[in-house]
Design a protein around this motif. Structure first.
Motif, PDB file in Angstrom:
ATOM      1  N   GLU A   1       7.183  25.340  20.710  1.00  0.00           N
ATOM      2  CA  GLU A   1       8.007  24.650  21.696  1.00  0.00           C
ATOM      3  C   GLU A   1       8.254  23.193  21.351  1.00  0.00           C
ATOM      4  O   GLU A   1       9.398  22.742  21.281  1.00  0.00           O
ATOM      5  N   GLN A   2       7.155  22.483  21.134  1.00  0.00           N
ATOM      6  CA  GLN A   2       7.322  21.064  20.832  1.00  0.00           C
ATOM      7  C   GLN A   2       8.085  20.887  19.521  1.00  0.00           C
ATOM      8  O   GLN A   2       8.918  19.995  19.373  1.00  0.00           O
TER       9      GLN A   2
ATOM     10  N   ARG B   1      11.783  21.130  20.075  1.00  0.00           N
ATOM     11  CA  ARG B   1      12.343  19.904  20.665  1.00  0.00           C
ATOM     12  C   ARG B   1      12.409  18.794  19.621  1.00  0.00           C
ATOM     13  O   ARG B   1      13.388  18.047  19.547  1.00  0.00           O
ATOM     14  N   ASP B   2      11.360  18.705  18.806  1.00  0.00           N
ATOM     15  CA  ASP B   2      11.359  17.668  17.761  1.00  0.00           C
ATOM     16  C   ASP B   2      12.441  17.936  16.721  1.00  0.00           C
ATOM     17  O   ASP B   2      13.098  17.023  16.228  1.00  0.00           O
TER      18      ASP B   2
ATOM     19  N   ALA C   1      15.232  19.372  17.231  1.00  0.00           N
ATOM     20  CA  ALA C   1      16.536  19.019  17.804  1.00  0.00           C
ATOM     21  C   ALA C   1      16.788  17.518  17.703  1.00  0.00           C
ATOM     22  O   ALA C   1      17.931  17.075  17.532  1.00  0.00           O
ATOM     23  N   LYS C   2      15.712  16.726  17.779  1.00  0.00           N
ATOM     24  CA  LYS C   2      15.879  15.278  17.603  1.00  0.00           C
ATOM     25  C   LYS C   2      16.354  14.967  16.192  1.00  0.00           C
ATOM     26  O   LYS C   2      17.181  14.076  15.981  1.00  0.00           O
TER      27      LYS C   2
ATOM     28  N   VAL D   1      13.554  26.736  25.791  1.00  0.00           N
ATOM     29  CA  VAL D   1      13.714  25.357  25.312  1.00  0.00           C
ATOM     30  C   VAL D   1      15.195  24.998  25.150  1.00  0.00           C
ATOM     31  O   VAL D   1      15.633  23.916  25.548  1.00  0.00           O
ATOM     32  N   THR D   2      15.979  25.925  24.582  1.00  0.00           N
ATOM     33  CA  THR D   2      17.384  25.572  24.348  1.00  0.00           C
ATOM     34  C   THR D   2      18.171  25.460  25.652  1.00  0.00           C
ATOM     35  O   THR D   2      19.228  24.844  25.680  1.00  0.00           O
TER      36      THR D   2
ATOM     37  N   GLU E   1      17.076  23.921  28.270  1.00  0.00           N
ATOM     38  CA  GLU E   1      16.722  22.676  28.959  1.00  0.00           C
ATOM     39  C   GLU E   1      17.935  21.728  28.984  1.00  0.00           C
ATOM     40  O   GLU E   1      18.689  21.650  28.006  1.00  0.00           O
TER      41      GLU E   1
ATOM     42  N   PHE F   1      18.542  19.578  25.918  1.00  0.00           N
ATOM     43  CA  PHE F   1      18.391  20.103  24.552  1.00  0.00           C
ATOM     44  C   PHE F   1      19.728  19.926  23.842  1.00  0.00           C
ATOM     45  O   PHE F   1      20.752  20.454  24.285  1.00  0.00           O
TER      46      PHE F   1
END
Lengths: 547, 301
Positions: free
Chosen positions: A217-218, A221-222, A224-225, A253-254, A256, A259
């Motif tokens: 998960e994390q 998100r990372d 995507a950054k 996650v996507t 959110e 995101f």
């Protein structure tokens, strides 16, 4: 919601040949209402004029056609590569130019760790730039003798571990007999572990297990950054297992609110029969959302060139190494192609060596005769050593290709000197030949193998410069416009998404890369250095500086 | 997994050679042996339906206490899980993918404790293997597989003309110099050929094997045996021994375990085993019983 925002920019490169450059783009409901000059767009009704990009250059959001979201999880480990590299939070980690500095950085991490038994993991090591200096377990013992340490090389194919890691994985014993585990004079492993097989007993003890290609998960998100920082709005995850749990996680996650990317994960053809994987991909396809596009398959024909596991045609490896390995048997590939074409499921196939490419072509042709499939867009991924005749065959079979432009920079010198020799090294990743032949073409990073960054990837294809500064393959250079097409519409085409993303045109997704400079104006050598301000994805604005 | 060492049999061979049929025959004739079969993938019914007792995502339970698991790309992980089963299986059988090099699989699982290789069996399609070995794509894969073999199961002989069989056998002995060749039709061979013979026949699951295709004998050398020499002779002497296994008493009264598969052999000290005797398995009519028997005397001090 029918609010309309009109963005004004210094310049908008649309990739639409009818109006290649405009100044305004109107966005409504996350999609492009229109592009042009302001007076073209005003008839759509009330709008808010947003001038935050008035000194920026907008391009279609970049599309990365071959990367792995696992880079997001890797950044929780210590980066020890030769080149400077930016992490998801925007910090640039300086490249390390000696083994001593690698040890120093690992020590810094070690000093901050609170659990005395936890493993310490590093990644990105690449001693080929340090005269192929070997790293031994004793080197890593200087960091710690009490906790297991593992450092993965940039290629992903070699792992260095310390003595404690060997001990806890049961490998610190005499009599180890494995091609992937060289022994020192004392009869014990040097701490260098070559190949996924040899890594498998020790990897889990040092933070690298077999499931590491699945992002968490994390990590997602990372990752995507990293996409935002690179101007990427649509990105593949090219070899995922896509278990029920990982799909559930990705859906969560996507979806959110913030995101910032559209993710396209491909289910790997491994550990499942051809029939099952096609059915599985079809079932996954039904779960697709706007930001998670499922339903495609990735097959792997062979290994890597620098690992000597790619399948080569005659005369084989330049240094005489034996031919590489099939990761998928030709008959299985044939079965997969037949079933996938029949079901209308797209397959992307990893081929590195030219024999692997030939095999894929040979297997696809009869499958296409059996199941005529207009617009199948089956894509060869990497396809690094294909010759002109193979590109002609791809054209005839209506295939696409995704060439590994970044690889040419990072490993081109090695290929020239060692693996395939000058003639074939010059023609590797033959973007010019692909375009001249009419094969739909894109270029990629294979992140985390090389950093995600389409502008850098374009720079590689335009300049064909290797890490040592040589130009390798002058005749295969492409021009700036072709390179920018490759990282936008070119990649979108390989995913059947060119009607939706890849250009700034009415009706398409409001996905933009926001740049500080104009790639069509800067010197070709400066392309890679253009700062990326951030992205707009589905009409939502993401500033890299505020992630 | 402290002192118990699980025997692992690796079955290799290109697609279509008959590995799956062989596996199903093994399971069908397991006869009380508890096999754990690891397959690369759950393809279209790797296990015959009538043998399946229960099935979930990761494991198929099979009549007679056997199981089948897919290992995907994590063989070590799958083996470690097997080792934790209570009770552990009697044998682990790995069915490798059609393009895997079986020797590489053995060197990989040999890295971890608790397992030992008990034979590399390469299955070939007797009708097509010679042509396939010349194929541009898979030829070198097939010859690499054969060069690792300890037993070559020459399958589909029903499709091979008798006069070609000889040519095939001599070609195979060149390609697989360390292997004993076992002819087969429909992958049907005595389980002992694949799994190994039981070292102590009096306490084993089954009596020494004997059927239309195979025969076995028990060699009972006197004490004071040169175990290495005996093992080597059994494996390489050309006496038609496919597999041999058993215990002998060495010069200073130590017990030795002897094992041979094809032309590879091993002799190691094995304290604590009283019963001596070596079970030797061969093809009916091709096991040179008299000469093997003579080794019992030749190899003693």
């Amino acid at each position: 919601m029918t609010e309309t925002t009109i963005y004004v920019a210094k310049k908008i490169l649309t990739m639409n040949p009818n109006q290649p450059e405009v100044t305004h783009v109107a966005v409504r409901d996350g999609r492009i209402l229109g592009a042009g000059v302001l007076s073209d767009l005003e008839p759509w009704g009330t709008y808010t004029l947003d001038d935050r990009f008035s000194d920026k250059v907008l391009m279609p959001g970049f599309v990365e056609g071959h990367a792995h979201t696992m880079e997001g999880t890797l950044w929780r480990k210590t980066y020890v590569g030769w080149f400077d590299r930016r992490d998801p939070d925007g910090k640039t980690w300086a490249g390390l130019k000696s083994i001593d500095s690698v040890i120093e950085r690992l020590k810094e991490t070690e000093a901050q760790m609170t659990d005395p038994d936890a493993a310490l993991s590093g990644w990105g090591l690449d001693p080929i730039y340090m005269n192929n200096q070997r790293v031994s377990r004793h080197d890593l013992d200087k960091v710690s003798t009490t906790r297991p340490i593992g450092v993965l090389h940039a290629s992903g194919h070699i792992l260095n571990v310390n003595t404690k890691a060997l001990e806890v994985s049961g490998l610190l014993k005499p009599g180890v007999n494995h091609d992937g585990i060289p022994l020192a004079e004392d009869g014990l492993s040097t701490g260098e572990i070559y190949g996924m097989d040899a890594m498998s007993p020790v990897g889990p003890h040092v933070g690298f297990d077999r499931a590491m290609t699945d992002c968490d998960e994390q990590g997602l998100r990372d990752y995507a950054k990293l996409c935002v920082r690179a101007g990427v709005t649509t990105c593949t995850d090219l070899a995922a297992r896509l278990t029920d749990e990982s799909v559930a996680m990705m859906l969560k996650v996507t979806s959110e609110d913030r995101f910032p990317a559209r993710l396209v994960p491909l289910r790997i053809f491994f550990g499942m029969s051809a029939k099952d994987v096609v059915e599985y991909a079809q079932a996954l396809g039904k779960k697709s959302t706007d930001r998670l596009r499922l339903g495609r398959i990735k097959a792997v024909a062979d290994g890597s060139i620098q690992g000597f596991s790619a399948r080569m045609r005659w005369p084989g490896y330049h240094n005489g190494a034996p031919n590489g390995l099939w990761y998928t048997a030709p008959d299985q590939m044939s079965e997969l192609y037949h079933l996938a074409l029949k079901a209308g499921v797209q397959v992307h196939t990893h081929t590195n060596g030219d024999q692997a490419t030939q095999m894929a072509l040979d297997m696809l042709e009869p499958a296409l005769r059996a199941h005529p499939s207009p617009d199948h867009r089956f894509t060869l991924q990497h396809c690094q050593l294909a010759d002109a005749a193979q590109f002609r065959k791809m054209k005839a079979l209506e295939m696409c290709v995704n060439l590994f432009a970044n690889h040419h920079f990072y490993w081109g010198d090695e290929h020239y000197r060692l693996t395939v020799g000058p003639e074939r090294a010059e023609r590797m990743n033959a973007c010019r030949t692909a375009l001249d032949t009419g094969v739909p073409m894109t270029i990629h990073s294979d992140a985390p193998v090389t950093p995600l960054g389409p502008l850098f990837t374009a720079w590689c294809a335009v300049n064909r410069i290797t890490a040592s500064g040589r130009t390798q393959g002058e005749g295969e250079k492409i021009d700036m416009a072709a390179a920018l097409h490759a990282i936008t519409l070119g990649a979108a085409y390989t995913l059947h998404m060119d009607g939706e993303v890849g250009s700034i045109e009415v009706g398409k997704q409001a996905d933009f890369a926001v740049l500080d400079e104009d790639p069509m104006v800067v010197d070709v050598m400066a392309l890679k250095d253009i700062p990326v301000w951030g992205t707009v994805q589905g009409g939502r604005v993401f500033a890299a500086g505020e992630l | 997994m402290t002192d118990a060492v699980l025997p692992v049999i690796t079955i290799g061979g290109y697609l279509g050679s008959g590995k799956t049929t062989l596996l199903n025959n093994l399971l069908r004739r397991a006869d009380g042996r508890r096999l754990a079969v690891l397959v690369n993938e759950f393809g279209e019914l790797p296990i015959d339906e009538d043998l399946i007792v229960a099935e979930d995502e990761n494991m198929i339970s099979i009549a007679g206490g056997c199981i089948c698991c897919s290992f995907g790309n994590d063989l070590i992980g799958a083996l470690n899980e097997l080792a934790m089963l209570d009770p552990p299986p009697d044998y682990v059988v790995i069915e490798s993918s059609g393009v895997a090099i079986p020797g590489a699989i053995v060197s990989t699982f040999s890295l971890i404790d608790g397992f030992r290789s008990d034979g590399i069996v390469v299955v070939v399609d007797g009708e097509t293997v010679q042509a396939a070995a010349k194929d541009d794509y898979i030829g070198d894969t097939i010859t690499r597989q054969l060069s690792d073999a300890e037993i070559v199961l020459v399958n589909k002989l029903d499709l091979v003309e008798p006069e070609q069989e000889k040519d095939l056998a001599s070609w195979l002995s060149e390609m697989a110099p360390d292997a004993a060749q076992v002819p087969a039709r429909f992958g049907d061979v005595a389980p002992e050929t694949i799994l190994g013979v039981v070292a102590e026949p009096s306490t084993g699951h089954t009596a020494p094997h004997s059927d239309a295709q195979f025969e076995s004998m028990i060699l009972r050398p006197n004490d004071d045996v040169d175990a290495s020499l005996l093992a080597q002779d059994l494996a390489t002497g050309g006496y038609g021994v496919i597999r041999a296994k058993g215990y002998v008493a060495g010069a200073e009264g130590q017990t030795w375990l002897i094992q041979t598969v094809g032309r590879r052999w091993q002799a190691e000290q094995a304290p604590g085993h009283g019963v001596t005797g070596i079970v030797c398995l061969g093809l009916r009519g091709l096991l040179l019983r008299d000469q093997v028997g003579k080794l019992a005397i030749d190899c003693c001090g």
